[in-house]
Design a protein around this motif. Structure first.
Motif, PDB file in Angstrom:
ATOM      1  N   LYS A   1       0.855  -1.198   0.000  1.00 11.83           N
ATOM      2  CA  LYS A   1       0.000   0.000   0.000  1.00 11.83           C
ATOM      3  C   LYS A   1       0.888   1.245   0.000  1.00 11.83           C
ATOM      4  CE  LYS A   1      -3.335  -2.530   2.841  1.00 11.83           C
ATOM      5  NZ  LYS A   1      -2.491  -3.743   2.886  1.00 11.83           N
ATOM      6  N   GLU A   2       0.490   2.243  -0.767  1.00 13.34           N
ATOM      7  CA  GLU A   2       1.211   3.519  -0.787  1.00 13.34           C
ATOM      8  C   GLU A   2       0.612   4.455   0.261  1.00 13.34           C
ATOM      9  OE1 GLU A   2       1.466   5.446  -4.534  1.00 13.34           O
ATOM     10  OE2 GLU A   2       2.209   3.673  -5.605  1.00 13.34           O
ATOM     11  N   ILE A   3       1.401   4.771   1.261  1.00 14.97           N
ATOM     12  CA  ILE A   3       0.943   5.699   2.296  1.00 14.97           C
ATOM     13  C   ILE A   3       1.237   7.126   1.823  1.00 14.97           C
ATOM     14  CG2 ILE A   3       1.179   6.436   4.687  1.00 14.97           C
ATOM     15  CD1 ILE A   3       2.110   3.609   5.358  1.00 14.97           C
ATOM     16  N   TRP A   4       0.178   7.942   1.739  1.00 14.51           N
ATOM     17  CA  TRP A   4       0.333   9.326   1.279  1.00 14.51           C
ATOM     18  C   TRP A   4       0.274  10.331   2.423  1.00 14.51           C
ATOM     19  CZ3 TRP A   4       0.709  11.821  -3.639  1.00 14.51           C
ATOM     20  CH2 TRP A   4       0.956  10.941  -4.693  1.00 14.51           C
ATOM     21  N   ALA A   5      -0.220   9.915   3.574  1.00 10.43           N
ATOM     22  CA  ALA A   5      -0.297  10.861   4.691  1.00 10.43           C
ATOM     23  C   ALA A   5      -0.373  10.096   6.001  1.00 10.43           C
ATOM     24  CB  ALA A   5      -1.499  11.777   4.546  1.00 10.43           C
ATOM     25  N   MET A   6       0.124  10.727   7.073  1.00  9.41           N
ATOM     26  CA  MET A   6       0.015  10.198   8.436  1.00  9.41           C
ATOM     27  C   MET A   6      -0.464  11.331   9.334  1.00  9.41           C
ATOM     28  SD  MET A   6       3.539   7.911   8.630  1.00  9.41           S
ATOM     29  CE  MET A   6       3.248   7.389  10.318  1.00  9.41           C
ATOM     30  N   PHE A   7      -1.453  11.020  10.195  1.00  3.44           N
ATOM     31  CA  PHE A   7      -2.024  12.026  11.082  1.00  3.44           C
ATOM     32  C   PHE A   7      -2.013  11.498  12.521  1.00  3.44           C
ATOM     33  CE2 PHE A   7      -4.252  12.175   6.989  1.00  3.44           C
ATOM     34  CZ  PHE A   7      -3.926  13.453   6.571  1.00  3.44           C
ATOM     35  N   PRO A   8      -1.759  12.363  13.503  1.00  9.18           N
ATOM     36  CA  PRO A   8      -1.815  11.909  14.902  1.00  9.18           C
ATOM     37  C   PRO A   8      -3.260  11.755  15.358  1.00  9.18           C
ATOM     38  CG  PRO A   8      -1.314  14.258  14.813  1.00  9.18           C
ATOM     39  CD  PRO A   8      -1.337  13.776  13.391  1.00  9.18           C
ATOM     40  N   LEU A   9      -3.535  10.698  16.102  1.00 10.90           N
ATOM     41  CA  LEU A   9      -4.837  10.465  16.711  1.00 10.90           C
ATOM     42  C   LEU A   9      -4.677  10.406  18.222  1.00 10.90           C
ATOM     43  CD1 LEU A   9      -6.457   7.753  14.396  1.00 10.90           C
ATOM     44  CD2 LEU A   9      -6.967  10.188  14.456  1.00 10.90           C
TER      45      LEU A   9
ATOM     46  N   LEU B   1      -3.205   6.385   9.068  1.00 10.34           N
ATOM     47  CA  LEU B   1      -2.470   6.234   7.820  1.00 10.34           C
ATOM     48  C   LEU B   1      -3.447   6.326   6.650  1.00 10.34           C
ATOM     49  CD1 LEU B   1      -0.342   3.143   8.909  1.00 10.34           C
ATOM     50  CD2 LEU B   1       0.257   5.547   9.142  1.00 10.34           C
ATOM     51  N   ALA B   2      -3.179   7.233   5.711  1.00  6.89           N
ATOM     52  CA  ALA B   2      -4.026   7.375   4.527  1.00  6.89           C
ATOM     53  C   ALA B   2      -3.282   6.793   3.336  1.00  6.89           C
ATOM     54  CB  ALA B   2      -4.351   8.848   4.285  1.00  6.89           C
ATOM     55  N   THR B   3      -3.841   5.751   2.736  1.00 11.02           N
ATOM     56  CA  THR B   3      -3.205   5.109   1.582  1.00 11.02           C
ATOM     57  C   THR B   3      -3.866   5.573   0.295  1.00 11.02           C
ATOM     58  OG1 THR B   3      -4.671   3.185   1.593  1.00 11.02           O
ATOM     59  CG2 THR B   3      -2.715   3.099   3.016  1.00 11.02           C
ATOM     60  N   LEU B   4      -3.190   5.294  -0.799  1.00  6.18           N
ATOM     61  CA  LEU B   4      -3.678   5.766  -2.091  1.00  6.18           C
ATOM     62  C   LEU B   4      -5.015   5.128  -2.462  1.00  6.18           C
ATOM     63  CD1 LEU B   4      -3.193   7.401  -4.698  1.00  6.18           C
ATOM     64  CD2 LEU B   4      -1.976   5.415  -5.600  1.00  6.18           C
ATOM     65  N   GLU B   5      -5.094   3.791  -2.393  1.00  5.68           N
ATOM     66  CA  GLU B   5      -6.292   3.097  -2.886  1.00  5.68           C
ATOM     67  C   GLU B   5      -6.924   2.151  -1.872  1.00  5.68           C
ATOM     68  OE1 GLU B   5      -4.711   1.160  -6.288  1.00  5.68           O
ATOM     69  OE2 GLU B   5      -5.053   2.860  -7.634  1.00  5.68           O
TER      70      GLU B   5
ATOM     71  N   SER C   1      -6.979   8.370  -2.135  1.00  2.88           N
ATOM     72  CA  SER C   1      -6.488   9.487  -1.337  1.00  2.88           C
ATOM     73  C   SER C   1      -5.101   9.907  -1.797  1.00  2.88           C
ATOM     74  CB  SER C   1      -6.438   9.108   0.149  1.00  2.88           C
ATOM     75  OG  SER C   1      -5.819  10.133   0.896  1.00  2.88           O
ATOM     76  N   LEU C   2      -4.882  11.226  -1.818  1.00  3.71           N
ATOM     77  CA  LEU C   2      -3.568  11.794  -2.120  1.00  3.71           C
ATOM     78  C   LEU C   2      -3.048  12.569  -0.907  1.00  3.71           C
ATOM     79  CD1 LEU C   2      -4.167  13.070  -5.778  1.00  3.71           C
ATOM     80  CD2 LEU C   2      -2.919  11.038  -5.047  1.00  3.71           C
ATOM     81  N   GLY C   3      -3.250  12.007   0.266  1.00  8.00           N
ATOM     82  CA  GLY C   3      -2.740  12.654   1.478  1.00  8.00           C
ATOM     83  C   GLY C   3      -3.724  13.650   2.034  1.00  8.00           C
ATOM     84  N   GLY C   4      -3.209  14.625   2.759  1.00  6.48           N
ATOM     85  CA  GLY C   4      -4.080  15.621   3.354  1.00  6.48           C
ATOM     86  C   GLY C   4      -3.347  16.452   4.387  1.00  6.48           C
ATOM     87  N   SER C   5      -4.105  17.098   5.261  1.00  9.99           N
ATOM     88  CA  SER C   5      -3.547  17.954   6.305  1.00  9.99           C
ATOM     89  C   SER C   5      -4.486  17.897   7.508  1.00  9.99           C
ATOM     90  CB  SER C   5      -3.377  19.386   5.794  1.00  9.99           C
ATOM     91  OG  SER C   5      -4.600  19.871   5.266  1.00  9.99           O
TER      92      SER C   5
END
Length: 959
Positions: free
Chosen positions: A208-216, A223-227, A254-258
């Motif tokens: 899986k391609e991880i495009w973003a990581m966010f703290p919870l 972890l936000a993956t592409l597909e 998903s292409l990541g985020g903020s």
């Protein structure tokens, strides 16, 4: 009303907590501003976004680095002109960028112009091979991290340290000051102590391609993956995050985020724009092309220093004003111009120019548009709940709405609105296109009763209020005071007023405040006294509007707040707990020009849900959201240039304290910017150039100012900005000096001073020398003049002597002529005497002396001899002739020279004629007859070639 109160309780319990949690609202859409490629003059794709300390926004674009300061777009390219894929700005202002086989930073030079400094020259030959694309840049502790698919570079103190990917890097992430990398084989790696440490349980993500990581919360990572969707990692295992957000990502990739304030997560997608969800995965907001974005593929998102959202799209840039209490329902929700709104039976109804529409109020506003109420395709002017019945005033008539359809048409004439009649419970008066009608509510059923007689004018743009005695109707320029008959069939009394006050002419608006009818004129509020049969001013209400621009409409909402419109703008006096009012206007400045003229629509459900009708939809206002989003704007000099050079740009890290401009460049130009992106089109500027200008210029949206032909001297250029909320920035200032031209320079003046001194000295000496010389020449001149005078005196004396001589000569000549005349006369006398004597001699000869005695004869002969002797011895004539020739010698000479053929005899004749002798005298002198004289004269005239008309004597005198 029970239904409304019931729903409000549900709303407060289930929905409001999310609204209170942050600025992100789940009702309506935030204001969206799209920037097309044609505006920012760059490539289509925007891969990364960051912001500097001044508020300028930067974009990693296909064509290079794009900078936006709120007014002007600037573009800066890499040396190899490749796309920039990553971007990060450090606190010092350095802009680190990465592209294909290239990375480095942009930094301002002395003039503030961004210059690129490559760092690739620091890479060793072995490591410089196959750098690949630099996808991510992080500021990690005191290092700058550049990450590509094959390597990661750590930059510090102008040195690079390289770590090669164990297999192949995907992306890297900085979370809570921890640096993570995804490797294709080892899973997620954490960078610790200059080493990459594999995290437990993350190899499951290798496919899986991880495009973003966010703290919870609870030390977890999203972890936000592409597909493959969203996953939660707890540092032991990875699990799917089964939420609404996860379903969206699986469907749209998903292409990541903020992340917004560590409370809301922004997830970019390939197929459907962007969503904002809470930390539980519940979607709060969904923005896509149907909701205002210009493109559905969001490559990157960024939360700026005001918690507003920037989106880098596959084609374009979008700004989302999240930090605002306002959201909007526009064309994407299937509604047009809104004239009124109301909540009834868990539905929000809006009356529009295209009919009546509704949307469920009990379920979240997501992607569902408003639905049209069946049977209301015409213009709807109003929607009201009266006696728990929903009434719609429309062009199609007075309509009863039930179960989201028209259940009953009370009257087919067009209506503008309805009001209950205070003195007649159960009765309703309707404002129609041609007067007023009466309706009656019986057993929760409304029926048409009759039209009221006596007034049949069209009531469009009317304002109507009722009290216990009168129906008040405002139709410009009059106010109608009408009294209904007891049977409600006619108006018994109609009176028309043009003013309610002698001091304030005209009638501004008609409104009900605290269930009392008020009449407003120039912000003075009046009521009607039935006892006094006249109007009186309510100074307490008037005092509330002191200092407020003249209003044209006023509405009191259910919380007793007073909403007013003025000059197409909106304001409100909010009633506080202590009964006082707090004025708010700046909040609503972004609605200016969008309010519906003459149809101010305010629907206050509660402080967190206020709906405002607009020309292009419906605005939702949450008054409980803090107004801290209204901050003081900043203003900068985007550039300062002269006619020959750009002196500074807005990228200066430190302001220049002294600027000097040559005189030949005294044509200067300033451009301003204010990195304020909310309601950007309403940013205005004011400026002042001291001492050239004494007063600030009027506020204007123009951000450029030029000055030409400035004189030398010190100047201060001051600017300030004002945002759409009316808040002014601090003043920014540039001090500069225009150098004088060389001929007005200090050194020039110093030179002039010494030259003047030298000139004074030289001139003084020359003057003294000239004075001495002048005195010398004056003496010489006086001597010359003396000599000239003396000479002139001598000449004059000589001339005088000559004149005297001439006069003497003339006198002598006159005397000579006189003597000549006298001599001639005497000579003539002598001639006559001689002639007489000759006659006597002839006569003596005739005497016979023989007869005389001897003594007598002797005496006779003696006498004869004596007379003959006297005649023979007289030489007078010869002397006369000689004298005449001597006196007239010059005349005779000139005459002879001019006429050589003239004879002596003719010369004598000419002389005698010049002497003005008569013909007889000439005849006697010349011893010829008078005829001979005339003949001689004729011959002389012919010799002198004179015609008959010419005078002979005059001619001779002119010779």
């Amino acid at each position: 009303m029970k239904f409304i109160n019931h729903y409000i309780s549900i709303f407060i319990l289930f929905i409001l907590p999310f609204a209170l949690f942050s600025q992100v609202k789940n009702i309506g859409l935030p204001a969206i501003k799209n920037y097309k490629r044609s505006e920012y003059k760059g490539g289509t794709q925007n891969w990364n976004i960051d912001q500097d300390k001044n508020g300028n926004i930067y974009f990693a674009n296909n064509s290079g680095l794009i900078q936006f300061d709120g007014s002007i777009w600037n573009k800066y390219a890499l040396p190899n002109n490749t796309a920039i894929r990553s971007l990060k700005i450090d606190p010092s202002g350095k802009i680190y960028v990465g592209g294909n086989n290239e990375f480095g930073f942009f930094k301002s030079d002395q003039k503030g112009k961004l210059k690129y400094y490559s760092l690739t020259h620091l890479i060793s030959k072995n490591d410089s091979k196959n750098i690949n694309l630099i996808w991510r840049i992080h500021l990690y502790k005191d290092e700058v991290v550049f990450q590509s698919f094959t390597k990661v570079f750590f930059y510090k103190n102008n040195k690079l340290k390289v770590i090669n990917a164990p297999k192949k890097f995907q992306f890297s992430f900085l979370i809570n000051n921890h640096l993570y990398f995804q490797d294709k084989e080892l899973g997620i790696l954490e960078y610790r102590n200059h080493k990459l440490i594999a995290l437990k349980g993350t190899t499951d993500l290798n496919d899986k391609e991880i495009w973003a990581m966010f703290p919870l919360p609870n030390n977890k990572i999203l972890l936000a993956t592409l597909e493959k969707g969203l996953f939660v990692y707890d540092y032991n295992s990875v699990k799917s995050w089964e939420t609404e957000a996860n379903a969206f990502v699986k469907k749209n990739t998903s292409l990541g985020g903020s992340i917004i304030k560590n409370k809301f997560i922004v997830l970019n997608s390939v197929l459907s724009g962007v969503i904002i969800c809470d930390l539980n995965g519940k979607i709060i907001q969904h923005l896509n092309r149907q909701k205002g974005l210009q493109n559905n593929t969001v490559l990157t998102s960024y939360v700026d220093n005001k918690n507003n959202l920037w989106l880098g799209l596959d084609n374009g840039i979008t700004f989302v004003n999240q930090n605002s209490p306002f959201t909007f329902f526009d064309y994407s929700y299937n509604i047009g111009t809104v004239y009124a709104s109301v909540i009834f039976n868990k539905n929000l109804y809006v009356a529009t120019n295209q009919g009546l529409f509704y949307h469920s109020w009990s379920t979240p506003f997501k992607d569902e548009p408003f639905n049209r109420v069946e049977g209301t395709i015409a213009q709807a002017w109003n929607i009201q709940v009266i006696n728990n019945i929903l009434l719609c005033a429309s062009n199609s008539g007075a309509l009863v709405i039930d179960q989201n359809r028209v259940s009953k048409t009370l009257d087919k004439r067009g209506y503008f609105g309805f009001k209950t009649i205070p003195s007649h419970p159960g009765y309703i008066i309707g404002e129609s296109y041609d007067g007023f009608s009466i309706f009656k509510n019986t057993n929760n059923e409304i029926n048409y009763v009759n039209q009221i007689g006596g007034f049949y004018e069209t009531t469009n743009t009317f304002e109507m209020e009722l009290d216990n005695n009168f129906l008040w109707l405002k139709k410009d320029p009059y106010l109608y005071q009408m009294k209904l008959s007891e049977d409600l069939k006619r108006f018994d009394y109609i009176k028309k007023h043009s003013n309610v006050s002698n001091s304030n002419k005209g009638i501004g608006s008609l409104q009900s405040i605290h269930n009392k009818v008020y009449f407003q004129s120039k912000n003075h509020f009046y009521r009607y006294s039935n006892e006094q049969e006249g109007f009186f001013e309510d100074k307490k209400i008037t005092a509330l509007f002191h200092g407020i621009p003249t209003i044209n409409t006023l509405i009191e909402d259910r919380d007793h707040n007073l909403w007013y419109s003025y000059k197409e703008s909106l304001g409100v006096l909010v009633k506080t707990a202590n009964g006082k009012y707090q004025r708010k206007e700046a909040l609503f400045s972004n609605l200016t020009g969008n309010l519906v003229n003459n149809y101010l629509s305010i629907n206050t459900i509660d402080p967190g849900n206020i709906f405002i009708g607009l020309t292009d939809g419906l605005a939702h206002y949450d008054s409980k959201i803090s107004n801290k989003f209204i901050t003081k704007p900043k203003v900068f000099f985007e550039s300062f240039s002269s006619s020959t050079d750009t002196i500074i740009t807005g990228n200066l890290e430190k302001p220049i304290t002294e600027l000097r401009i040559p005189y030949n460049s005294n044509h200067v130009k300033f451009t301003f910017s204010s990195p304020t992106y909310e309601n950007q089109e309403n940013i205005t500027y004011s400026y002042k150039l001291e001492p050239f200008e004494d007063n600030w210029r009027s506020w204007s949206t123009v951000s450029v100012k030029e000055y030409t032909n400035l004189r030398e001297g010190n100047y201060k250029m001051q600017i300030k900005a004002k945002n759409s909320y009316g808040i002014e920035s601090d003043v920014s200032q540039i001090d500069f000096r225009i150098a004088p031209p060389w001929y007005r320079h200090f050194l020039a003046y110093l030179t002039y001073f010494f030259l003047i001194l030298a000139g004074v000295y030289i001139i003084s000496n020359r003057i003294k020398l000239k004075i001495r010389r002048n005195k010398y020449y004056e003496t010489i001149e006086q001597r010359r003049l003396y000599l000239e005078k003396e000479s002139k005196i001598r000449h004059d004396q000589h001339e005088l002597e000559k004149e005297i001589e001439r006069l003497k000569s003339d006198k002598l000549q006159i005397k000579i002529l006189a003597k000549d005349k006298e001599l001639v006369s005497n000579s003539l006398q002598v001639v006559k005497k001689n002639k007489v004597l000759n006659g006597i001699i002839q006569k003596i000869k005739d005497i016979d002396t023989n007869t005389l005695d001897d003594s007598t004869k002797f005496e006779f002969n003696k006498l004869h001899k004596s007379i003959v002797k006297e005649v023979n011895t007289d030489k007078s004539w010869k002397d006369l002739e000689k004298h005449i020739k001597n006196v007239h010698f010059e005349f005779l000479k000139r005459l002879k020279e001019k006429y050589p053929t003239i004879s002596p005899r003719e010369l004598d004749l000419s002389t005698y004629l010049l002497m003005n002798m008569s013909t007889k005298e000439i005849a006697e002198i010349m011893n010829i007859s008078t005829g001979g004289v005339e003949l001689a004269r004729y011959r002389l005239r012919k010799k002198l070639e004179l015609n008959k008309k010419e005078n002979l004597i005059g001619f001779l005198m002119s010779v």
